[in-house]
Enzyme design. Structure first.
Site, PDB file in Angstrom:
ATOM      1  N   LYS A 260       1.023  -1.149  -0.049  1.00 54.24           N
ATOM      2  CA  LYS A 260      -0.187  -0.278   0.015  1.00 54.24           C
ATOM      3  C   LYS A 260       0.853   1.498  -0.044  1.00 54.24           C
ATOM      4  CE  LYS A 260      -3.406   2.668   2.789  1.00 54.24           C
ATOM      5  NZ  LYS A 260      -4.123   2.641   4.077  1.00 54.24           N
ATOM      6  N   ASP A 265      -2.427  10.037   4.015  1.00 59.29           N
ATOM      7  CA  ASP A 265      -3.694   9.797   3.982  1.00 59.29           C
ATOM      8  C   ASP A 265      -4.648  10.706   4.843  1.00 59.29           C
ATOM      9  OD1 ASP A 265      -6.471   8.808   4.150  1.00 59.29           O
ATOM     10  OD2 ASP A 265      -5.578   6.867   5.518  1.00 59.29           O
ATOM     11  N   LYS A 272      -9.968  12.850   8.272  1.00 60.86           N
ATOM     12  CA  LYS A 272      -9.531  12.466   9.600  1.00 60.86           C
ATOM     13  C   LYS A 272      -9.728  13.526  10.722  1.00 60.86           C
ATOM     14  CE  LYS A 272      -6.472   8.560   8.085  1.00 60.86           C
ATOM     15  NZ  LYS A 272      -7.043   7.461   8.815  1.00 60.86           N
ATOM     16  N   ASP A 343     -12.029   7.427   3.568  1.00 62.02           N
ATOM     17  CA  ASP A 343     -11.074   7.069   4.055  1.00 62.02           C
ATOM     18  C   ASP A 343     -10.672   5.631   4.476  1.00 62.02           C
ATOM     19  OD1 ASP A 343      -8.872   7.561   6.186  1.00 62.02           O
ATOM     20  OD2 ASP A 343      -9.982   7.870   7.890  1.00 62.02           O
ATOM     21  N   ARG A 347      -7.804  -0.006   0.343  1.00 63.81           N
ATOM     22  CA  ARG A 347      -8.024  -1.142   0.031  1.00 63.81           C
ATOM     23  C   ARG A 347      -8.623  -0.883  -1.531  1.00 63.81           C
ATOM     24  NH1 ARG A 347     -12.824  -1.536   4.486  1.00 63.81           N
ATOM     25  NH2 ARG A 347     -11.294  -0.702   5.430  1.00 63.81           N
TER      26      ARG A 347
HETATM   27  N1  BES Z   1      -4.209   4.550   7.005  1.00 61.21           N
HETATM   28  C1  BES Z   1      -5.565   4.200   7.524  1.00 61.21           C
HETATM   29  C2  BES Z   1      -5.075   3.115   8.693  1.00 61.21           C
HETATM   30  C3  BES Z   1      -4.376   3.181   9.665  1.00 61.21           C
HETATM   31  C4  BES Z   1      -4.737   3.811  10.867  1.00 61.21           C
HETATM   32  C5  BES Z   1      -2.972   3.317   9.479  1.00 61.21           C
HETATM   33  C6  BES Z   1      -3.763   4.007  12.087  1.00 61.21           C
HETATM   34  C7  BES Z   1      -1.985   3.300  10.545  1.00 61.21           C
HETATM   35  C8  BES Z   1      -2.591   3.852  11.793  1.00 61.21           C
HETATM   36  C9  BES Z   1      -6.739   3.472   6.688  1.00 61.21           C
HETATM   37  O1  BES Z   1      -6.568   4.156   5.306  1.00 61.21           O
HETATM   38  C10 BES Z   1      -7.892   4.104   7.332  1.00 61.21           C
HETATM   39  O2  BES Z   1      -8.066   5.249   7.349  1.00 61.21           O
HETATM   40  N2  BES Z   1      -8.695   3.003   7.838  1.00 61.21           N
HETATM   41  C11 BES Z   1      -9.898   3.348   8.459  1.00 61.21           C
HETATM   42  C12 BES Z   1     -10.813   2.415   7.918  1.00 61.21           C
HETATM   43  C13 BES Z   1     -12.331   2.804   8.249  1.00 61.21           C
HETATM   44  C14 BES Z   1     -12.734   4.028   7.620  1.00 61.21           C
HETATM   45  C15 BES Z   1     -13.133   1.569   7.667  1.00 61.21           C
HETATM   46  C16 BES Z   1      -9.527   3.217   9.728  1.00 61.21           C
HETATM   47  O3  BES Z   1      -8.973   1.961  10.349  1.00 61.21           O
HETATM   48  O4  BES Z   1     -10.211   4.022  10.830  1.00 61.21           O
HETATM   49 ZN    ZN Z   2      -4.678   4.808   4.629  1.00 56.30          ZN
HETATM   50 MN    MN Z   3      -7.658   6.187   5.219  1.00 55.75          MN
END
Ligand code: BES
Ligand code: ZN
Ligand code: MN
Length: 492
Positions: A260, A265, A272, A343, A347
């Site tokens: 990835k 992000d 966020k 967010d 994927r």
């Molecule tokens: N990059 C984040 C996941 C992440 C979180 C990586 C903390 C490292 C530390 C990912 O893209 C994300 O934002 N995931 C969301 C998914 C949700 C919206 C279903 C998450 O984990 O909150």
């Molecule tokens: Zn991410």
């Molecule tokens: Mn994200």
């Protein structure tokens, strides 16, 4: 720093610091050690008694020896119980000793540790890795280097004469880990999709790999609507990286590694919020960093295996061009995705990367991704999630991780949870409910792999450490590189 293999006996070694590993509750000095202690006027015995040193794993003590001694300092490191000794215990002991030696301004270091499992080769490689990883310093963003004092210059591995090749392998793997750490630690105004592509180019030219960079138009032609949906709001062009390592002759296996590669992000329009750790989201290309780190190491180790290194690199940003929550994207396998949360972008990028990779006709695919906060909640900072519908491939990853010391825990791909991704309007949504969030993420990815054995590694936790932890940190860990290299090199 020069790490050397030597058969110089303990009693004859001279230098600034001598490291001796001792097992738990077995700190009485016998044989060579007793003789050495006599030569040093019982300083080792005194050190053990005064500091109540018990040999516990991770513990260390040191003492200065008189100025005229052939050895200036003695460093003792605890190895834990002998029956529990793992290869990684030696990597950690070497790291502890190296850190202490550096603090003590030791320029020439000798290390005497037991040989693990009658295997001097693996032992020498692990010790070299531990020393390298622990002494890593990143001064790129400091106007003045922080550690101006004397550095460790030479490290002699005692009792490991003839293991030069193993040390070289340890150094090459450490160089791959360093690259991954540097990429992850660098902020998003320094590491961008453009610089990631440049880094891949550099690896290709340094180590003789083939490289293909797909630009936005190329990705459009391939129908990568999911990847490009994420890339839409960024001012920077997306880059789809495909590096190939081809051995001379016929490869034993063909493998692929996908990372990835979100250089930042923000969450997109589902931005966020406060307390979400948005300021740490430069780490969201940790999978791509491990992929490039592994490519650098593999390019030097030259195994008999063809390996493809792939990343769909972009940023997840906001702008008038940003994808809207609710947009429907079509991935390169024709599947449609309702983006109910922008967010959950990783994927989407991985979906098109998986479809692309499966067309290469490889024997197995592993992806690494900082994919979900849910995985961090489940397994914490030290352990990555391992997901695979293929038991044999899951076992290969577990086996590779034992020697690397990187921890994984297999989580279930519970098909029933796919219900959480059902969409009323498209083939699927990209986001399920909060419970089991790392499992639905893995189930989403599975929609983009037809029949190739595949494993998904969620590395959101271990990609970074706030505190010093063994041979890692504080900061980027380079997690994944060593397990990937072991996997490629294993003869499965
Ligand atoms: N990059 C984040 C996941 C992440 C979180 C990586 C903390 C490292 C530390 C990912 O893209 C994300 O934002 N995931 C969301 C998914 C949700 C919206 C279903 C998450 O984990 O909150
Ligand atoms: Zn991410
Ligand atoms: Mn994200």
């Amino acid at each position: 720093m020069d790490i050397r293999a030597t058969d110089t006996p303990l009693l004859e070694w001279t230098g600034d610091g001598l490291v001796i590993g001792l097992f738990e509750d077995a700190v009485e000095l016998t044989g060579e050690l007793a003789t050495l202690d006599e030569k040093l006027a019982n300083s080792i015995k005194e050190l053990i008694t005064e500091e109540e040193f018990k040999g516990k794993q991770g513990s260390s003590v040191f003492t200065r020896i008189g100025a005229n001694s052939p050895v200036r300092k003695i460093i003792l490191v605890g190895l834990g119980k002998p029956e529990a000794l793992k290869l990684d215990s030696l990597r950690r002991a070497a790291a502890t000793a190296a850190r202490l030696a550096k603090k003590q301004k030791t320029k020439t270091l000798g290390i005497s540790l037991p040989i693990w499992n009658n295997d001097p080769t693996q032992t020498a490689q692990a010790i070299a890795e531990g020393v390298q990883l622990a002494l890593y310093q990143d001064n790129r963003f400091k106007s003045e280097p922080e550690d101006k004092g004397p550095q460790v210059e030479t490290v002699d591995l005692l009792g490991l004469g003839g293991q030069e090749a193993a040390i070289t392998r340890g150094n090459q793997i450490a160089a791959g880990v360093f690259l991954a750490r540097q990429l992850v630690a660098a902020p998003a105004n320094s590491v961008t999709p453009i610089t990631m592509a440049e880094t891949a180019q550099q690896i290709a030219s340094d180590h003789g790999l083939q490289i293909e960079i797909l630009e936005q138009e190329d990705c459009e032609k391939l129908g990568m609507g999911a990847f490009l949906g994420v890339a839409k709001a960024s001012e920077l062009p997306p880059k789809f990286i495909h590096l190939t390592y081809k051995p001379e002759g016929t490869p034993k296996r063909k493998l692929a590694i996908i990372g990835k590669g979100l250089t930042f992000d923000s969450g997109g329009l589902n931005i966020k919020g406060a307390g979400s750790g948005i300021e740490s989201m430069k780490i969201d290309m940790g999978g791509a960093a491990a992929t490039l780190g592994a490519a650098k190491a593999i390019g030097q180790l030259k195994p008999d295996v063809e390996v493809h290194f792939i990343s769909a690199v972009t940023e997840n940003m906001i702008s008038g061009r940003a994808m809207h929550p609710g947009d429907i994207l079509t991935a390169s396998n024709g599947k449609t995705i309702e983006v109910n949360n922008t967010d959950a972008e990783g994927r989407l990028t991985l979906a098109d990367a998986l479809v692309f990779t499966e067309k290469l006709g490889v024997d197995a695919i592993i992806d690494l991704a900082t994919l979900t906060g849910a995985c961090v909640i489940a397994l914490g900072d030290d352990i990555a999630g391992l997901f695979s519908p293929d038991d044999a491939l899951a076992k290969e990853v577990e086996k590779a991780s034992v020697a690397s010391g990187e921890k994984f825990w297999r989580l279930p791909m519970e098909e029933k949870y796919f219900e959480g991704l059902k969409s009323g309007i498209a083939d699927m949504k990209n986001t399920g409910p909060r419970p089991g969030g790392s499992i639905t993420a893995a189930l989403f990815l599975k929609q983009f792999v037809k029949e190739t054995p595949w494993a998904h590694l969620d590395i959101a936790g271990p990609v970074w450490t706030e505190k010093e932890n063994g041979y890692n940190g504080p900061g980027a860990t380079g997690f994944g590189v060593r397990t990937l290299v072991n996997w490629v090199l294993s003869d499965s």
